[in-house]
Design a protein around this motif. Structure first.
Motif, PDB file in Angstrom:
ATOM      1  N   ASN A 252       0.966  -0.960   5.382  1.00 51.92           N
ATOM      2  CA  ASN A 252      -0.329  -1.432   5.895  1.00 51.92           C
ATOM      3  C   ASN A 252      -0.848  -0.544   7.013  1.00 51.92           C
ATOM      4  O   ASN A 252      -1.621  -0.970   7.869  1.00 51.92           O
ATOM      5  CB  ASN A 252      -0.209  -2.872   6.408  1.00 51.92           C
ATOM      6  N   ASP A 280      -4.455  -2.996   9.800  1.00 48.04           N
ATOM      7  CA  ASP A 280      -5.308  -4.133   9.485  1.00 48.04           C
ATOM      8  C   ASP A 280      -4.703  -5.376  10.130  1.00 48.04           C
ATOM      9  O   ASP A 280      -3.511  -5.636   9.985  1.00 48.04           O
ATOM     10  CB  ASP A 280      -5.396  -4.318   7.963  1.00 48.04           C
ATOM     11  N   SER A 318     -12.195  -4.150   2.352  1.00 45.02           N
ATOM     12  CA  SER A 318     -12.434  -4.182   3.794  1.00 45.02           C
ATOM     13  C   SER A 318     -13.248  -2.972   4.197  1.00 45.02           C
ATOM     14  O   SER A 318     -12.872  -1.840   3.889  1.00 45.02           O
ATOM     15  CB  SER A 318     -11.105  -4.169   4.562  1.00 45.02           C
ATOM     16  N   PRO A 334     -12.139  -5.255  10.328  1.00 43.76           N
ATOM     17  CA  PRO A 334     -12.784  -5.127   9.014  1.00 43.76           C
ATOM     18  C   PRO A 334     -13.822  -6.210   8.734  1.00 43.76           C
ATOM     19  O   PRO A 334     -13.728  -7.332   9.218  1.00 43.76           O
ATOM     20  CB  PRO A 334     -11.598  -5.256   8.054  1.00 43.76           C
TER      21      PRO A 334
END
Length: 456
Positions: A252, A280, A318, A334
């Motif tokens: 991620n 994120d 996103s 996002p």
């Protein structure tokens, strides 16, 4: 963090395709991809090519519009049949306004058993002289065992792609040590002191293999750098102020890497630094991402902004702004853009989206980095003549043209309102852009018996 690895020179051999009985050569054919029931589309990319069209050149002599006539999107789709072990790729040209296919498709098959894993339209890196390759982007494919395929592509005036002489290149990369290839990208020569562009290949053991084209030895492996301890899923250029970073996607996190080549002939002792990391806040695992805008030049303004689109295999894309001066560990903020289907890979320039089940690729010609989806999506893999349509003047896309559309365009122009969907629906005077003259033109049409609406 800085990594350095000194390796022996690895020469890539350019071999005539007729001698590659065991190599992934191409055989052009008229395969209908829809006829292979077990086929899945495994990777995508999107180039922008220029077609000469006299009618558009006459109507738009010097249009600065984002949807300038003559500049058409050209999707490049990698496919594989996991039952028969067949694979290949498709290149086509789409109309920039509707997403409809222009001309014929170019369909190729690889030799059975090949495992292509990544693709990239390259503007700078080439196997031979640029004058031979042409001015259009050149597709590169990397196979799981690091074999590379490239072919020059030109386009007929109707948009039909035409392939030139194909080449397969074999780098000497030890799979047992460095893992299997997963993806690739390029950086232009302007990023390096020697002026030579580089090709970067990611691996499932976290290594980044660097390729360079030399005058003496041809294309060689110049560096193999341990940039991660987990698999690299994607590498994309992320422009920054004054330089272009390599965005390396792992789990991620997107690591912003700045590569610095060593000096000397052939094998180099290059280094890298991790300038930033992008995360994120939802703690999701990314499957792919891309940046909007040109990725082969640094940002010229220190106040410029850049937006990326991220997918995680779900139906939620996103959209996130990033700084031109990224540093340290950054948490993204996002904006969620929900799609109708799950998406596993994306390419910007409008939006090309690979469905998570690998069964189809959709194209949204009016996807906006500010507004997201336009609701105008075309399945470009089924071979059917689909296209996005719109009502001229219906800027708010409610099915009719009235004073609400006038207000919608004014809000877009002067109040940071949403973008008309699609944007050409607001270009009612066919000028190639949207401005206050379109507002006047639309009011005249609605209330003063003015000229008919005339969108591109």
């Amino acid at each position: 963090m800085t990594g350095k690895l000194i390796i022996a020179t690895a020469i890539i051999i350019l071999v005539p395709l007729s001698l590659l009985a065991e190599q992934p050569q191409l055989q052009e054919n008229n395969r209908s991809e829809a006829a292979v029931s077990d086929t899945q589309f495994t990777a995508i990319d999107l180039g922008q090519i220029t077609l000469v069209k006299k009618s558009d050149a006459y109507l738009f002599p010097a249009s600065p519009s984002a949807y300038m006539p003559g500049v058409e999107p050209s999707p490049f789709i990698l496919w594989r049949n996991f039952v028969t072990s067949e694979s290949g790729f498709i290149i086509m040209t789409l109309d920039y306004r509707t997403g409809a296919q222009m001309g014929d498709r170019l369909n190729f098959d690889f030799i059975k058993g090949s495992e292509p894993v990544g693709i990239r339209w390259c503007h700078n890196f080439s196997a031979v002289a640029k004058s031979i390759m042409g001015v259009d982007p050149v597709p590169w494919i990397v196979f799981r065992d690091y074999k590379l395929f490239t072919v020059p592509i030109s386009f007929n005036s109707d948009g039909t792609p035409v392939a030139g002489a194909q080449a397969v290149l074999t780098p000497s990369v030890n799979v047992a040590t460095y893992g299997h290839a997963t993806c690739l990208t390029e950086l232009p020569g302007s990023e390096f002191p020697d002026g030579k562009p580089r090709l970067f290949v990611g691996s499932d053991l976290g290594y980044m293999i660097v390729l360079i084209n030399t005058l003496v030895a041809g294309i060689v492996v110049s560096d193999i750098l341990p940039v991660s301890t987990v698999p690299i899923f994607a590498i994309r250029p992320i422009p920054q102020f004054g330089y272009i970073s390599l965005g390396v996607l792992t789990e991620n996190t997107i690591k912003g890497i700045r590569y610095q080549p060593g000096t000397g002939d052939l094998a180099q002792s290059g280094t890298y630094t991790v300038e930033y990391t992008l995360r994120d806040p939802r703690q999701i695992f990314f499957s792919n991402y891309d940046t909007f805008g040109a990725d082969d030049a640094p940002l010229a303004d220190s106040l410029a902004s850049l937006r990326i689109v991220i997918c995680d295999g779900s139906a939620e894309l996103s959209l996130a702004d990033i700084s031109p001066r990224l540093s340290g560990d950054m948490t993204l903020k996002p904006i969620i853009d929900r799609q109708e289907n799950q998406v596993s890979a994306v390419a910007t320039g409008s939006l090309l989206a690979l469905q998570a089940d690998g069964s189809s690729v959709s194209f949204d010609p009016y996807y906006s980095e500010t507004g997201g989806s336009s609701g105008c999506s075309v399945n470009i893999t089924d071979g059917l003549p689909d296209e996005c349509t719109f009502i001229c003047g219906d800027a708010n896309r409610n099915g009719i043209v009235n004073i609400l559309d006038v207000s919608f365009i004014i809000s877009y122009l002067y109040k940071h309102g949403p973008v008309p969907v699609p944007l050409p629906s607001a270009d009612v005077n066919h000028s190639g852009g949207v401005n206050i003259l379109d507002v006047s033109y639309l009011i005249n049409f609605l209330y003063k018996h003015g000229l008919p609406l005339n969108c591109p």
